[in-house]
Design an enzyme around this catalytic site. Sequence first.
Site, PDB file in Angstrom:
ATOM      1  N   ILE A  35      -0.898   9.591   8.412  1.00 13.82           N
ATOM      2  CA  ILE A  35      -1.626   8.618   9.109  1.00 13.82           C
ATOM      3  C   ILE A  35      -1.081   7.281   8.976  1.00 13.82           C
ATOM      4  O   ILE A  35      -0.854   7.061   7.941  1.00 13.82           O
ATOM      5  CB  ILE A  35      -2.975   8.739   9.299  1.00 13.82           C
ATOM      6  N   ASP A  92       1.016  -1.203   0.013  1.00 11.98           N
ATOM      7  CA  ASP A  92       0.200  -0.061  -0.154  1.00 11.98           C
ATOM      8  C   ASP A  92       0.768   1.166  -0.104  1.00 11.98           C
ATOM      9  O   ASP A  92       1.092   1.719   0.918  1.00 11.98           O
ATOM     10  CB  ASP A  92      -0.936   0.176   1.306  1.00 11.98           C
ATOM     11  N   GLY A 110      -4.979   2.138   7.638  1.00 13.21           N
ATOM     12  CA  GLY A 110      -6.052   1.694   8.554  1.00 13.21           C
ATOM     13  C   GLY A 110      -5.646  -0.046   8.468  1.00 13.21           C
ATOM     14  O   GLY A 110      -6.106  -0.659   9.594  1.00 13.21           O
ATOM     15  N   HIS A 156       0.041   8.244   3.801  1.00 12.59           N
ATOM     16  CA  HIS A 156       0.658   7.719   4.798  1.00 12.59           C
ATOM     17  C   HIS A 156       2.319   7.912   5.065  1.00 12.59           C
ATOM     18  O   HIS A 156       2.908   7.706   5.832  1.00 12.59           O
ATOM     19  CB  HIS A 156       0.517   5.953   5.016  1.00 12.59           C
TER      20      HIS A 156
END
Length: 286
Positions: free
Chosen positions: A206, A186, A209, A191
Amino acid sequence: MGFDHSLVGVPSEPQERSWDSKDALLYAVGVGAGLGDPMRELAFTAENCEGIEQQVLPTFAVLIAQARPGRSLGDFDRARLVHAEQAFELHRPLPVQGTAHTVSTVTGIYDKGSGALVVTENVAVDAATGEPLVTSRSSAFIRGEGGFGGERGTDQPWERPDREPDHQIIQETRPEQALLYRLSGDRNPLHVDPKFAARGGFSQPILHGLCTYGVTGRALLHALCDSDPARFRSMSGRFSRPVLPGEPLTVSVWRQDGSGTALFQTTRADGTVVIDRGRLQVRDPA
């Protein structure tokens, strides 16, 4: 823009994904295995320890079953897309290496007012035998793309038990956790790139998830399945708030009497819920 609603219900062509021992090891470290105690999870972080056979973390199944729908959903700002929910059922423990064929189907596009919710189901089978490996269900929330007059969709009932958790597991994350996790595939700049994260309304990049999901899955595996992937049947949860790399996470678990089901929530140190409506199903020992 407009979503291509004709995509709903149309299976994609089978897509192939292969993995090997190194991929499984990298994923395990990417979701925090070995952090704080490198000797604790050697079955998932090493392949050549005497008397220890390498195993694969159950949540790696979500990556195995990733595939794209047959056509593009439409034209929208990817910085406004967040992973909303994730569920999967593991039909058997994943082999250390293998190849899967996955068919992806968009099962619904729902109007949530402030945004659109796109729900997808992926079915992955062993490429050599055709035997089922993983059924994965996920949803993505795209902020600012609601209001098109579609159905809102429904939620499975879930209520936090009115008692203390049966288990509370604190899991640390590394400040560089997102840099490790992204190596499993990913590469979303949300991120790692501060400017891209700011476009999405975040003060800094961040954590993925699915990294938070994997950290939570490790806690559930050890607490409820005796660290045995064969006992880990299914897991689901809703991503409710972002996590910053380096933040510790607490997984609270409530066993359900008379069943192999447990409910869970994952929270930040300040009590903010980051994975809500969690549900785990466990198989009996062989």
